[in-house]
Design an enzyme around this catalytic site. Structure first.
Site, PDB file in Angstrom:
ATOM      1  CG  ASP A  30      72.637  68.266   2.749  1.00 41.11           C
ATOM      2  OD1 ASP A  30      71.764  68.305   1.819  1.00 41.11           O
ATOM      3  OD2 ASP A  30      73.062  69.032   3.631  1.00 41.11           O
ATOM      4  CB  ILE A  31      77.086  71.279   3.435  1.00 38.41           C
ATOM      5  CG1 ILE A  31      78.410  71.972   3.684  1.00 38.41           C
ATOM      6  CG2 ILE A  31      75.807  72.178   3.743  1.00 38.41           C
ATOM      7  CD1 ILE A  31      78.653  73.281   3.148  1.00 38.41           C
ATOM      8  CG  ASN A  84      62.419  69.271   0.920  1.00 34.22           C
ATOM      9  OD1 ASN A  84      61.514  68.487   1.261  1.00 34.22           O
ATOM     10  ND2 ASN A  84      63.333  69.166   1.446  1.00 34.22           N
ATOM     11  N   GLY A  90      59.315  73.115   2.013  1.00 35.02           N
ATOM     12  CA  GLY A  90      60.577  73.389   2.638  1.00 35.02           C
ATOM     13  C   GLY A  90      61.876  73.668   1.758  1.00 35.02           C
ATOM     14  CG  HIS A  97      67.810  69.731  -4.039  1.00 33.27           C
ATOM     15  ND1 HIS A  97      67.644  71.164  -4.403  1.00 33.27           N
ATOM     16  CD2 HIS A  97      67.739  69.590  -2.849  1.00 33.27           C
ATOM     17  CE1 HIS A  97      67.136  71.635  -3.250  1.00 33.27           C
ATOM     18  NE2 HIS A  97      67.088  70.793  -2.218  1.00 33.27           N
TER      19      HIS A  97
HETATM   20  P1  AMP Z   1      66.437  71.783   0.523  1.00 32.42           P
HETATM   21  O1  AMP Z   1      65.870  72.364   1.848  1.00 32.42           O
HETATM   22  O2  AMP Z   1      65.572  70.614  -0.052  1.00 32.42           O
HETATM   23  O3  AMP Z   1      66.148  73.070  -0.610  1.00 32.42           O
HETATM   24  O4  AMP Z   1      67.856  71.314   0.288  1.00 32.42           O
HETATM   25  C1  AMP Z   1      68.918  71.957   0.499  1.00 32.42           C
HETATM   26  C2  AMP Z   1      70.015  70.966   0.941  1.00 32.42           C
HETATM   27  O5  AMP Z   1      71.313  71.736   0.406  1.00 32.42           O
HETATM   28  C3  AMP Z   1      70.135  71.322   2.388  1.00 32.42           C
HETATM   29  O6  AMP Z   1      70.006  70.059   2.899  1.00 32.42           O
HETATM   30  C4  AMP Z   1      71.292  71.937   2.740  1.00 32.42           C
HETATM   31  O7  AMP Z   1      72.117  71.282   3.880  1.00 32.42           O
HETATM   32  C5  AMP Z   1      72.208  71.495   1.369  1.00 32.42           C
HETATM   33  N1  AMP Z   1      73.364  72.473   1.144  1.00 32.42           N
HETATM   34  C6  AMP Z   1      73.153  73.786   0.987  1.00 32.42           C
HETATM   35  N2  AMP Z   1      74.576  74.342   0.734  1.00 32.42           N
HETATM   36  C7  AMP Z   1      75.296  73.198   0.200  1.00 32.42           C
HETATM   37  C8  AMP Z   1      76.599  72.923  -0.137  1.00 32.42           C
HETATM   38  N3  AMP Z   1      77.212  73.950  -0.584  1.00 32.42           N
HETATM   39  N4  AMP Z   1      76.895  71.704  -0.326  1.00 32.42           N
HETATM   40  C9  AMP Z   1      76.346  70.780  -0.089  1.00 32.42           C
HETATM   41  N5  AMP Z   1      74.963  70.600   0.487  1.00 32.42           N
HETATM   42  C10 AMP Z   1      74.533  71.995   0.618  1.00 32.42           C
END
Ligand code: AMP
Ligand code: ZN
Length: 111
Positions: A30-31, A84, A90, A97
């Site tokens: 995760d970023i 989520n 959220g 994912h």
């Molecule tokens: P959600 O809120 O469950 O939809 O989680 C989306 C997740 O994707 C969040 O924890 C973000 O930090 C992560 N995210 C968004 N863009 C990227 C990216 N380019 N690379 C890795 N993780 C990401």
């Protein structure tokens, strides 16, 4: 799918720190990590959320998440596996994912 950042990661158009890849799924860190271990496991097929996923892909994604969590040192003390879904869940990226968070004790309940 156009305008999906996770589809862009799958296509190699966006970079990621890859944990694992096979023909149907990819896992990457995760970023914005919320724990010492925080990675996502996603299907290569664009499935918007868990409500649109079938039994096969859900079982497969969760099993891969479990195996990778174990490989990354979370078997003994455990981890959290989170999906989520939509506004109330959220969800911010509309591509299914599984979050895996480990390496520290996490609080409960969520806010
Ligand atoms: P959600 O809120 O469950 O939809 O989680 C989306 C997740 O994707 C969040 O924890 C973000 O930090 C992560 N995210 C968004 N863009 C990227 C990216 N380019 N690379 C890795 N993780 C990401
Ligand atoms: Zn997508």
């Amino acid at each position: 799918m156009a305008d999906c950042i996770f589809c862009d990661i799958i296509r190699g158009k966006l970079p990621c720190k890859k944990v694992y890849e096979d023909e149907e799924a990819i896992a990457f860190y995760d970023i914005t990590p919320q724990a010492p271990v925080h990675f996502l496991v996603i299907p290569k097929q664009h499935i918007p959320n868990i409500m649109e996923a079938d039994q096969s892909i859900l079982g497969s994604l969760l099993f891969k998440a479990q195996r990778l969590a174990s490989e990354l040192g979370c078997a003994e003390k455990g981890a959290r596996f989170v999906i989520n879904c939509k506004a109330h869940g959220g969800q911010t990226v509309d591509h299914l994912h599984v979050h895996v968070l480990g390496g520290r004790a996490l609080g409960w309940p969520p806010g």
